[in-house]
Design an enzyme around this catalytic site. Structure first.
Site, PDB file in Angstrom:
ATOM      1  N   ARG A 144      -4.573  14.052   0.319  1.00 41.71           N
ATOM      2  CA  ARG A 144      -5.861  13.422   0.133  1.00 41.71           C
ATOM      3  C   ARG A 144      -6.754  14.339  -0.710  1.00 41.71           C
ATOM      4  O   ARG A 144      -6.696  15.574  -0.583  1.00 41.71           O
ATOM      5  CB  ARG A 144      -6.476  13.212   1.514  1.00 41.71           C
ATOM      6  CG  ARG A 144      -7.789  12.439   1.527  1.00 41.71           C
ATOM      7  CD  ARG A 144      -7.603  11.016   1.136  1.00 41.71           C
ATOM      8  NE  ARG A 144      -8.742  10.191   1.571  1.00 41.71           N
ATOM      9  CZ  ARG A 144      -8.977   8.982   1.090  1.00 41.71           C
ATOM     10  NH1 ARG A 144      -8.174   8.437   0.189  1.00 41.71           N
ATOM     11  NH2 ARG A 144      -9.993   8.279   1.521  1.00 41.71           N
ATOM     12  N   THR A 181      -5.154   0.338  -5.013  1.00 42.63           N
ATOM     13  CA  THR A 181      -4.372   1.481  -4.548  1.00 42.63           C
ATOM     14  C   THR A 181      -2.950   1.057  -4.823  1.00 42.63           C
ATOM     15  O   THR A 181      -2.714  -0.061  -5.289  1.00 42.63           O
ATOM     16  CB  THR A 181      -4.624   1.688  -3.035  1.00 42.63           C
ATOM     17  OG1 THR A 181      -5.940   2.172  -2.849  1.00 42.63           O
ATOM     18  CG2 THR A 181      -3.673   2.658  -2.366  1.00 42.63           C
ATOM     19  N   THR A 208      -3.793   6.700  -4.346  1.00 42.92           N
ATOM     20  CA  THR A 208      -4.898   5.913  -4.886  1.00 42.92           C
ATOM     21  C   THR A 208      -5.839   6.750  -5.733  1.00 42.92           C
ATOM     22  O   THR A 208      -5.889   7.972  -5.616  1.00 42.92           O
ATOM     23  CB  THR A 208      -5.706   5.287  -3.713  1.00 42.92           C
ATOM     24  OG1 THR A 208      -6.672   4.369  -4.213  1.00 42.92           O
ATOM     25  CG2 THR A 208      -6.437   6.356  -2.909  1.00 42.92           C
ATOM     26  N   ASP A 234     -15.509   7.474  -0.255  1.00 37.50           N
ATOM     27  CA  ASP A 234     -14.952   7.194   1.072  1.00 37.50           C
ATOM     28  C   ASP A 234     -15.580   8.045   2.173  1.00 37.50           C
ATOM     29  O   ASP A 234     -15.296   7.852   3.345  1.00 37.50           O
ATOM     30  CB  ASP A 234     -13.428   7.407   1.072  1.00 37.50           C
ATOM     31  CG  ASP A 234     -12.675   6.164   0.607  1.00 37.50           C
ATOM     32  OD1 ASP A 234     -13.333   5.150   0.301  1.00 37.50           O
ATOM     33  OD2 ASP A 234     -11.434   6.203   0.547  1.00 37.50           O
ATOM     34  N   SER A 289      -7.836   4.611   4.783  1.00 42.33           N
ATOM     35  CA  SER A 289      -7.154   3.541   5.525  1.00 42.33           C
ATOM     36  C   SER A 289      -5.692   3.408   5.126  1.00 42.33           C
ATOM     37  O   SER A 289      -5.012   2.494   5.598  1.00 42.33           O
ATOM     38  CB  SER A 289      -7.835   2.193   5.255  1.00 42.33           C
ATOM     39  OG  SER A 289      -9.171   2.218   5.669  1.00 42.33           O
ATOM     40  N   GLY A 291      -5.463  -1.954  -0.570  1.00 43.81           N
ATOM     41  CA  GLY A 291      -6.418  -2.921  -0.041  1.00 43.81           C
ATOM     42  C   GLY A 291      -7.539  -2.339   0.789  1.00 43.81           C
ATOM     43  O   GLY A 291      -8.130  -3.045   1.597  1.00 43.81           O
ATOM     44  N   GLY A 292      -7.858  -1.053   0.625  1.00 46.37           N
ATOM     45  CA  GLY A 292      -8.964  -0.481   1.396  1.00 46.37           C
ATOM     46  C   GLY A 292      -8.700  -0.701   2.880  1.00 46.37           C
ATOM     47  O   GLY A 292      -7.574  -0.540   3.360  1.00 46.37           O
TER      48      GLY A 292
END
Ligand code: DON
Length: 578
Positions: free
Chosen positions: A107, A387, A405, A429, A459, A479-480
């Site tokens: 991340r 993403t 993403t 985010d 997510s 898709g978040g």
């Protein structure tokens, strides 16, 4: 457009000849009747058929699932710049056929100069959507470090061999597809200097969107990839690329420095685990909320006979909605970067006992209000829906689920001159306004505030379902926040409804995320009488565009065949293997 000759098979490396010869899989009509794509040894499913072909060739050459995932992800960074990336981040989940699993967190992180009020004006409001737009929205990229670390731990083929296909795709080009056309049309209308490098990279002569079928070459990206090929992670986080990126940030008010890049580390984390009807559920833990929320929902649903309720029947929709509502309330209250929040109550959130208590609060025929004290918490920030996920199964039965993403489609849309890759806008985010939580969409809960070096809550939900330690289903989606619910529904479609993987991926999907308290249905597939009865229970409903793009592979327990499906919600998706 950068000078570019169409790919010529004569002068290309052998793998690329194969790549050119691979049948171009175009997006099928949304037809659940087509069978999945089958292969005896290994399969790759992802958002671009050219990248799937790269990964399949790695498998044919004897590479394992991690090798193939690395090569596929790097190829997607060339052919699918909407979300495939070098400038973003994500999660890679690996499961071998002997019950061992590992997950890699790459991340993005907040730069060292970031702080929890960095997006606010003097009145304490978010300034000019600066958390989602422009240089301040860019987090320190994690992708290259994550792929490198996973390859160091599990790879069997040389790193350079896995990067080379992406170098060649960038240098020699590939056929531009309709999938990028709308964005390039937009790009051609922007004239600001901030986007100069982006225009040079993607437009013909820096001004005109290519037509589908024209060749897009990305020479600067090819050079960046060659440095990664030759230098590994250091070929990205140090030297030329790092200098170019940091200089661009410095020149335009961004915070990412060379020191931030040099300090970036991908992290191996213990995957989160649950069980569901005799299956092992293995997924990504924090800083993703996906695995925990998925297992919380499955735990709530396990005691019900879902097949008897009927797929997408009114009682089924109601029960799932209530399970979603409760899992997403937990997500907002409890989850954030595990390093910044050492006391995350993971065991409690994953326990069957707690899920049973949540299940006991679900009324059989009436919606529970999301703002009752039982679910009190925060609104969630708006997220976009772009993403990409790739799934791989190799000849030994090992599997990778990788979701990564840039946050929004094409991320921040910014590119440092000379680098050829887009930068994320993942800082959006984080919760932007500390302490302010209101119904207009502000959220200020503590676990996900900006802190220097912290990872923003995600997510993304790469999942591997196993039986007796052997992967049987590999799945994930963009898709978040809808990601978690898309993955949930595909798992249920396979486990509870016995659908084949293509039917499971294609079936209509819906989404509820606690707040706002409204259920979103895809336009097709939910009959009016079902929606009417569902509304009569007190649920608010709304139509939504296609939800997620699922890439799934199952392994047939009887024959061992790998069966894959690329969601037809994808423009250019493909499945390839041998
Ligand atoms: O990490 C997350 O959850 C988001 N940044 C992912 C964004 C996303 O999935 C958008 N779309 N498909």
């Amino acid at each position: 457009m950068p000078s570019c000759r169409p790919p010529s098979s004569r002068r290309l490396l052998p793998w690329f000849v194969l790549l050119l010869l691979a049948p171009a899989q175009t997006t099928p009509a949304r037809a659940g009747t087509l069978p999945p794509i089958a292969a005896p040894h290994g399969l790759v499913a992802c958002d671009h058929h050219l990248a799937a072909a790269v990964g399949a060739q790695v498998l044919r050459d004897g590479g394992n699932a991690v090798d193939a995932a690395v090569a596929t992800a790097l190829a997607l960074a060339v052919v699918y710049p909407q979300a495939g990336n070098l400038g973003g981040g994500g999660f890679l989940l690996y499961h071998d056929a002997q019950g061992r699993a590992a997950s890699y967190d790459f991340r993005e992180t907040a730069p060292a100069a970031a702080h929890e009020r960095m997006f606010l004006d003097e009145r304490g409001a978010v300034r000019d959507t600066s958390n989602h737009r422009g240089p301040l929205s860019v987090g320190v990229p994690g992708t290259v470090a994550g792929l490198w670390l996973a390859h160091q731990r599990h790879g069997s083929r040389p790193w350079a061999e896995l990067v080379q296909p992406a170098v060649v795709l960038a240098r020699n080009g590939f056929a531009f597809s309709q999938g990028m056309r709308d964005w390039c049309d937009w790009l051609a209308t922007t004239t600001d200097t901030l986007h100069a490098a982006t225009r040079d990279a993607f437009l013909a002569d820096g001004v005109r969107a290519l037509r589908p079928g024209e060749t897009l070459c990305q020479p600067e990206l090819a050079a960046t990839l060659a440095r990664i090929r030759d230098g590994g992670a250091a070929g990205f986080y140090e030297g030329e690329t790092a200098r170019l990126l940091a200089a661009f940030m410095h020149g335009h008010g961004g915070l990412v420095t060379e020191a931030d890049l040099a300090a970036y580390r991908a992290v191996e984390r213990e995957p989160v685990r649950g069980t569901y009807r005799g299956h092992e559920i293995v997924s990504m833990g924090p800083p993703s909320s996906g695995g925990i929320a998925l297992i919380t929902m499955l735990n709530q649903l396990e005691g019900d006979d879902l097949a008897a309720l009927g797929h997408n029947s009114t009682p089924y929709l109601h029960l799932l909605t209530e399970a979603m509502r409760r899992a997403y309330a937990d997500r907002a209250r409890f989850l954030g970067d595990p390093d910044a929040n050492p006391d995350l109550p993971l065991a409690m959130l994953l326990s069957k006992e707690r899920a049973a208590r949540l299940r006991a609060t679900i009324l059989p025929d009436a919606a529970s209000p999301s703002d009752s004290s039982a679910f009190a918490g925060a609104w969630l920030p708006a997220e976009s829906e772009q993403t990409t996920h790739l799934s791989v199964v190799d000849a030994a039965g090992g599997a990778v689920a990788l979701t990564y993403t840039l946050e929004e489609s094409y991320g921040s849309t910014l590119m440092a001159p000379g680098t050829g890759f887009l930068l994320n806008n993942e800082m959006g985010d984080f919760n932007a306004v500390p302490g302010r939580t209101d119904r207009r969409g502000a959220v200020g809960t503590s676990p996900n505030l900006v802190r220097p070096g912290a990872r923003m809550l995600s997510s993304m939900t790469p999942v591997i379902v196993a039986r007796g330690g052997v992967p049987v289903l590999v799945v994930g989606s963009p898709g978040g926040r809808t990601i978690i619910n898309s993955v949930l529904q595909v798992v249920l479609n396979v486990v509870d409804f016995g659908m084949d993987i293509r039917q499971a991926v294609e079936a209509p999907r819906f989404h509820h995320q606690w707040l706002p308290d409204v259920t979103q249905f895809e336009a097709q597939g939910f009959p009016p009488e079902v929606r009417r009865d569902y509304q009569a229970m007190g649920h608010a409903v709304k139509r939504r565009p296609p939800q997620g793009i699922v890439m799934g592979i199952v392994v047939d327990p009887q024959t061992g065949r790998r069966l894959g499906a690329a969601d037809s919600r994808s423009f250019d998706g493909g499945v390839d293997g041998y």
